[in-house]
Design an enzyme around this catalytic site. Sequence first.
Site, PDB file in Angstrom:
ATOM      1  N   LYS A   1      34.287  29.447  15.101  1.00 55.30           N
ATOM      2  CA  LYS A   1      33.682  29.055  13.836  1.00 55.30           C
ATOM      3  C   LYS A   1      34.563  28.027  13.125  1.00 55.30           C
ATOM      4  O   LYS A   1      34.072  26.986  12.666  1.00 55.30           O
ATOM      5  CB  LYS A   1      33.509  30.305  12.962  1.00 55.30           C
TER       6      LYS A   1
ATOM      7  N   ARG B   1      35.534  34.727   6.249  1.00 48.88           N
ATOM      8  CA  ARG B   1      34.703  34.870   7.448  1.00 48.88           C
ATOM      9  C   ARG B   1      35.567  35.032   8.689  1.00 48.88           C
ATOM     10  O   ARG B   1      36.461  34.237   8.944  1.00 48.88           O
ATOM     11  CB  ARG B   1      33.835  33.625   7.618  1.00 48.88           C
TER      12      ARG B   1
ATOM     13  N   GLY C   1      31.102  43.823  16.522  1.00 46.99           N
ATOM     14  CA  GLY C   1      32.042  44.925  16.356  1.00 46.99           C
ATOM     15  C   GLY C   1      33.219  44.539  15.486  1.00 46.99           C
ATOM     16  O   GLY C   1      33.967  45.384  15.024  1.00 46.99           O
TER      17      GLY C   1
ATOM     18  N   MET D   1      34.885  42.581  12.007  1.00 50.16           N
ATOM     19  CA  MET D   1      34.466  42.518  10.632  1.00 50.16           C
ATOM     20  C   MET D   1      33.595  41.308  10.387  1.00 50.16           C
ATOM     21  O   MET D   1      33.777  40.256  10.959  1.00 50.16           O
ATOM     22  CB  MET D   1      35.666  42.444   9.695  1.00 50.16           C
TER      23      MET D   1
ATOM     24  N   ARG E   1      27.324  25.781  16.414  1.00 46.34           N
ATOM     25  CA  ARG E   1      27.951  26.040  17.719  1.00 46.34           C
ATOM     26  C   ARG E   1      26.925  25.701  18.788  1.00 46.34           C
ATOM     27  O   ARG E   1      25.727  25.601  18.488  1.00 46.34           O
ATOM     28  CB  ARG E   1      28.390  27.499  17.840  1.00 46.34           C
TER      29      ARG E   1
ATOM     30  N   HIS F   1      26.217  55.366  33.095  1.00 45.64           N
ATOM     31  CA  HIS F   1      26.041  55.680  34.505  1.00 45.64           C
ATOM     32  C   HIS F   1      24.752  55.069  35.036  1.00 45.64           C
ATOM     33  O   HIS F   1      24.729  54.390  36.064  1.00 45.64           O
ATOM     34  CB  HIS F   1      26.036  57.206  34.668  1.00 45.64           C
TER      35      HIS F   1
ATOM     36  N   ARG G   1      21.668  42.330  61.925  1.00 41.74           N
ATOM     37  CA  ARG G   1      22.102  43.660  62.353  1.00 41.74           C
ATOM     38  C   ARG G   1      21.150  44.167  63.422  1.00 41.74           C
ATOM     39  O   ARG G   1      19.941  43.937  63.337  1.00 41.74           O
ATOM     40  CB  ARG G   1      22.108  44.623  61.168  1.00 41.74           C
TER      41      ARG G   1
ATOM     42  N   SER H   1      33.803  36.262  60.603  1.00 45.38           N
ATOM     43  CA  SER H   1      32.916  36.464  59.462  1.00 45.38           C
ATOM     44  C   SER H   1      33.440  37.666  58.684  1.00 45.38           C
ATOM     45  O   SER H   1      33.599  38.750  59.243  1.00 45.38           O
ATOM     46  CB  SER H   1      31.483  36.722  59.939  1.00 45.38           C
TER      47      SER H   1
ATOM     48  N   GLY I   1      33.381  40.757  56.646  1.00 44.43           N
ATOM     49  CA  GLY I   1      32.472  41.814  56.217  1.00 44.43           C
ATOM     50  C   GLY I   1      33.095  42.401  54.961  1.00 44.43           C
ATOM     51  O   GLY I   1      33.848  43.364  55.015  1.00 44.43           O
ATOM     52  N   THR I   2      32.772  41.797  53.820  1.00 49.84           N
ATOM     53  CA  THR I   2      33.504  42.177  52.609  1.00 49.84           C
ATOM     54  C   THR I   2      33.094  43.543  52.071  1.00 49.84           C
ATOM     55  O   THR I   2      33.804  44.096  51.237  1.00 49.84           O
ATOM     56  CB  THR I   2      33.336  41.112  51.509  1.00 49.84           C
ATOM     57  N   ASN I   3      31.961  44.085  52.528  1.00 50.76           N
ATOM     58  CA  ASN I   3      31.620  45.441  52.079  1.00 50.76           C
ATOM     59  C   ASN I   3      32.637  46.437  52.643  1.00 50.76           C
ATOM     60  O   ASN I   3      33.255  47.205  51.905  1.00 50.76           O
ATOM     61  CB  ASN I   3      30.222  45.854  52.535  1.00 50.76           C
ATOM     62  N   ASP I   4      32.804  46.392  53.969  1.00 49.17           N
ATOM     63  CA  ASP I   4      33.769  47.303  54.577  1.00 49.17           C
ATOM     64  C   ASP I   4      35.191  46.951  54.182  1.00 49.17           C
ATOM     65  O   ASP I   4      36.020  47.829  53.949  1.00 49.17           O
ATOM     66  CB  ASP I   4      33.641  47.284  56.105  1.00 49.17           C
TER      67      ASP I   4
ATOM     68  N   CYS J   1      29.725  37.641  55.285  1.00 49.12           N
ATOM     69  CA  CYS J   1      28.380  38.191  55.381  1.00 49.12           C
ATOM     70  C   CYS J   1      28.215  39.476  54.576  1.00 49.12           C
ATOM     71  O   CYS J   1      27.202  40.130  54.655  1.00 49.12           O
ATOM     72  CB  CYS J   1      27.996  38.431  56.838  1.00 49.12           C
TER      73      CYS J   1
ATOM     74  N   TYR K   1      30.839  28.933  55.289  1.00 48.54           N
ATOM     75  CA  TYR K   1      29.537  29.343  54.765  1.00 48.54           C
ATOM     76  C   TYR K   1      29.594  30.728  54.139  1.00 48.54           C
ATOM     77  O   TYR K   1      30.525  31.496  54.380  1.00 48.54           O
ATOM     78  CB  TYR K   1      28.469  29.318  55.869  1.00 48.54           C
TER      79      TYR K   1
HETATM   80  P1  ADP Z   1      28.301  35.501  11.079  1.00 47.29           P
HETATM   81  O1  ADP Z   1      29.328  35.104  12.061  1.00 47.29           O
HETATM   82  O2  ADP Z   1      27.924  36.919  11.104  1.00 47.29           O
HETATM   83  O3  ADP Z   1      27.138  34.565  11.073  1.00 47.29           O
HETATM   84  P2  ADP Z   1      29.240  34.063   8.796  1.00 47.29           P
HETATM   85  O4  ADP Z   1      30.682  33.980   8.495  1.00 47.29           O
HETATM   86  O5  ADP Z   1      28.645  32.878   9.417  1.00 47.29           O
HETATM   87  O6  ADP Z   1      28.997  35.369   9.638  1.00 47.29           O
HETATM   88  O7  ADP Z   1      28.545  34.360   7.409  1.00 47.29           O
HETATM   89  C1  ADP Z   1      27.464  35.179   7.172  1.00 47.29           C
HETATM   90  C2  ADP Z   1      26.451  34.481   6.281  1.00 47.29           C
HETATM   91  O8  ADP Z   1      27.038  34.017   5.088  1.00 47.29           O
HETATM   92  C3  ADP Z   1      25.857  33.277   6.958  1.00 47.29           C
HETATM   93  O9  ADP Z   1      24.513  33.195   6.658  1.00 47.29           O
HETATM   94  C4  ADP Z   1      26.615  32.150   6.331  1.00 47.29           C
HETATM   95  O10 ADP Z   1      25.874  30.971   6.371  1.00 47.29           O
HETATM   96  C5  ADP Z   1      26.831  32.646   4.920  1.00 47.29           C
HETATM   97  N1  ADP Z   1      28.027  32.041   4.332  1.00 47.29           N
HETATM   98  C6  ADP Z   1      29.274  32.086   4.811  1.00 47.29           C
HETATM   99  N2  ADP Z   1      30.131  31.383   4.058  1.00 47.29           N
HETATM  100  C7  ADP Z   1      29.404  30.891   3.033  1.00 47.29           C
HETATM  101  C8  ADP Z   1      29.723  30.064   1.914  1.00 47.29           C
HETATM  102  N3  ADP Z   1      30.941  29.624   1.713  1.00 47.29           N
HETATM  103  N4  ADP Z   1      28.728  29.751   1.084  1.00 47.29           N
HETATM  104  C9  ADP Z   1      27.480  30.200   1.293  1.00 47.29           C
HETATM  105  N5  ADP Z   1      27.112  30.973   2.318  1.00 47.29           N
HETATM  106  C10 ADP Z   1      28.070  31.319   3.196  1.00 47.29           C
HETATM  107 MG    MG Z   2      30.828  46.625  58.267  1.00 42.84          MG
HETATM  108 MG    MG Z   3      27.256  32.749  10.998  1.00 34.97          MG
END
Ligand code: ADP
Ligand code: MG
Ligand code: MG
Length: 904
Positions: A31, A100, A109, A111, A345, A461, A584, A788, A790-793, A856, A876
């Site tokens: 970002k 951010r 996962g 923040m 991005r 699983h 085979r 050749s 035989g990467t399984n075995d 193979c 190959y």
């Molecule tokens: P995520 O990676 O979850 O998208 P972001 O850091 O991009 O988190 O931010 C979450 C939301 O907050 C996004 O919609 C982003 O555009 C908005 N946002 C982040 N920074 C600002 C800012 N400085 N002003 C206004 N909106 C913001």
């Molecule tokens: Mg074999």
């Molecule tokens: Mg974002």
Amino acid sequence: MASRDTASVGHKWVYDFTEGNRELKDLLGGKGANLAEMTNLGLPVPPGFTITTEACQAYLASGTAPAELAEQITAHLTSLERAMGKRLGDPSDPLLVSVRSGAKFSMPGMMETVLNVGLNDASVTGLAAQAGGNERFAWDSYRRLIQMFGKTVCEVPGEEFEHALDGAKRAKGTTNDLDLDAADLRALVDTYKTIFRKHTGRDFPQTPREQLDLAIFAVFGSWNAERAVLYRRQERIPADLGTAVNVVAMVFGNLGPDSGTGVAFTRDPASGAQGIYGDYLANAQGEDVVAGIRSTVPLQELEKLDPRSYGELLGIMARLEEHYLDLCDIEFTIERGKLWMLQTRVGKRTAAAAFVIAGQLVDEGLIDLDEALHRVNGAQLAQLMFPRFRLEHDVAPLAAGIGASPGAAVGKVVFSAERAVELAGEGESVILVRRETSPDDLPGMIAAQGILTSRGGKTSHAAVVARGMGKTCVCGADALDVNVRSRQFTVDGQTVREGEVVSIDGTTGRIYRGEVPVSPSEVVRYFEGSLDATESGDPLVQAVHRIMAHADERRRLRVRTNADTGEDAARARRFGAEGIGLCRTEHMFLGDRRELVERLILARTDADRQEALAALLPLQRNDFVEIFREMDGQPVTVRLIDPPLHEFLPPLEELAVNVAVAQERGQDAAKEEALLTAVRRMHEQNPMLGLRGVRLGLVIPGLFAMQVRAIVEAAVACARDGQVARPEIMVPLVGAVQELETVRTEAEKIIAEVVGDSGVEVLVGTMIEVPRAALTAGQIAEAAEFFSFGTNDLTQMGWGFSRDDVEGAFFWRYLELGIFGISPFESIDRDGVGRLVRIATEEGRAARPGLKIGVCGEHGGDPESVHFFHEVGLDYVSCSPFRVPVARLEAGRAAITTTGSDSR
Ligand code: ADP
Ligand code: MG
Ligand code: MG
């Protein structure tokens, strides 16, 4: 790791957006690097700065921030304040910022973001005044801060805030948050503060700088949150990268109807179609768009609402595409008619879109074919080859879970492995439904068409085993209440009982009631030749066609197939196979030929044995003729019989029962008794490591000789008909050169005799599948005209575990623990098994220059492994017919890839 008082001295921990660029993802996170890139392009990005991943690493290592971090943050904050002409949290005219997170790879996962940092009881009034007396806006921003800060920085349960918000709306008799006025929101702020105090034992922090620091350190700490750690293990993201933190001046989309916020893609990320795709929400902030709080409008509507900003946005999107040379996704906000870019991005896309977009960019002259090839991959191609459900209308799914192993499966639901095996035995197609599966369910999983569970994720699983078997699986469909005892599941008030038909889509995770018709994908129809790329108007098929052609032009690795029958061979050739790498011969001993095999095993004299072999010979010869015909001059590697012979006899228990019953009834059971004795004699504790492969050939006189004769006679018969046949006879399970030499001496005699003046050329080589063979490859190459792998075995014996026993029993646990990121049976274990491959290749070629070497095992069709085999310099790879296009594509990609790709 930087220590506080040495390495950190004079170290730069903070970068202004004007100082970074997109190459600095390691240091600034994705970002931050892209915010800097956009800033330097002159795009309207609110000013801000990025605290580096190194600062995070140092903080996590020592538990405290590096010495000068606070000073550097202060310095950057001060210049931000100067640029904006406001001070953070100033009571009369506050600067607000967002904090951010942003690692190198985007990671669920961790923040999330805190917006509106700098607001407090005093500055909320200043904000309202500065916004032209817009009190509603100011209190809305403040309640958002407490909510986000509470939830992400202080771990206050998010539902509590949501309940309070719902309560305020209910009291107002509305469901729309815009109906809440300044007084309502002000009251809500009080409620939020109470919630905050209740859970944290302190008041909501009023000092702006304290808010900022707490948020920054919370982002650092979230790198080690449980979910983030788990995600990294699964995705094999190194644990020590750390995350960067971006501090960005706030711009406001919630200032009124002339403000708003949106997300957009520069092309359709689902189909790849050209044109802009996005959603816009007026009078809203940040996450409102994705949170689904109010309904968004298509981005095109913005043209009516604010034509100037819309025009500017389109211009910027075109500019970004030209700059990144790829599909971009963006986040933007409009504050009172002024457009701000908040993120970009290179965007994620579906498999189909990846191909289509790569093709378009070539047409547009933005990238060349090498780059197009680099941007697609075999996993995506494989996805495009799965059969798909043909949904007539908008059929609503019963529920959706996680698409854990792709494919489209239709069958009767069953709730136990036993029942699955039973019904499948009657020729029914079944879907095994469980809460979660365990190793005990394995027979049922094998028997089922598809697997559906209500619990567990992509490494459960069920998911792991299903992927290993290439079986369709949907897991974690938590809306399903599965009751195994009463053999039914309920979902949404509907009950589905054992025997009812469902259809599950392992790609989308959707579950449908009843039978949804399936059809082969367009891409498969194209590969099979029933759909012409140029005539077809389908942009996907055209893109696949072009990129595959380029891959074929570029690749150095040949691609062969594993095929045992003429039919498989024919299909593989249509898919582009350039020979058979593994034919085979086992199946040639099954069916109505069992009788002959039994005679062979029971033979008491040489004459008996010769008679049984003589009867098998013409049958085998015919099989080979058929395959040689299909392959029409391409090389065909035939492996002499590999499994232990007792695999061709009835199971011990069954025989024992039959014999006992016959004796009880006084019937003649001489033959059964003889078989039983033979089976008992041949019983092995560990058949994988027993009498099989070359060992069998050396112990049963005449067995290999018969096979060699059948192969060579078939080739000569083809030659007589004017067709070239190129047999390569492959000896399995060799561990020592003496084994191979013994077989070879006998084979050469037969070859010389049968070939005569037919001009047929026959090679004799060996599989390298026992570790000892790999380690003595120099010696073995003296007697082998080809290798050749035989990467399984080789994987089984290299790791010392039997695939059939371990995949269901404990692999899921190993994956969970990160002992390996992917099963070594799926993707070659480069460090261990791969090392054996390297050694054998080098020493084999040193002893016999130009030695032809292939692989193979199933790894031959695995993308990662194909790259490895290219690097090692094999000639190959050979894989199942369906994987042939994948291997062709990846072999092409391997040939153009100079640097390791780190796109995720
Ligand atoms: P995520 O990676 O979850 O998208 P972001 O850091 O991009 O988190 O931010 C979450 C939301 O907050 C996004 O919609 C982003 O555009 C908005 N946002 C982040 N920074 C600002 C800012 N400085 N002003 C206004 N909106 C913001
Ligand atoms: Mg074999
Ligand atoms: Mg974002």
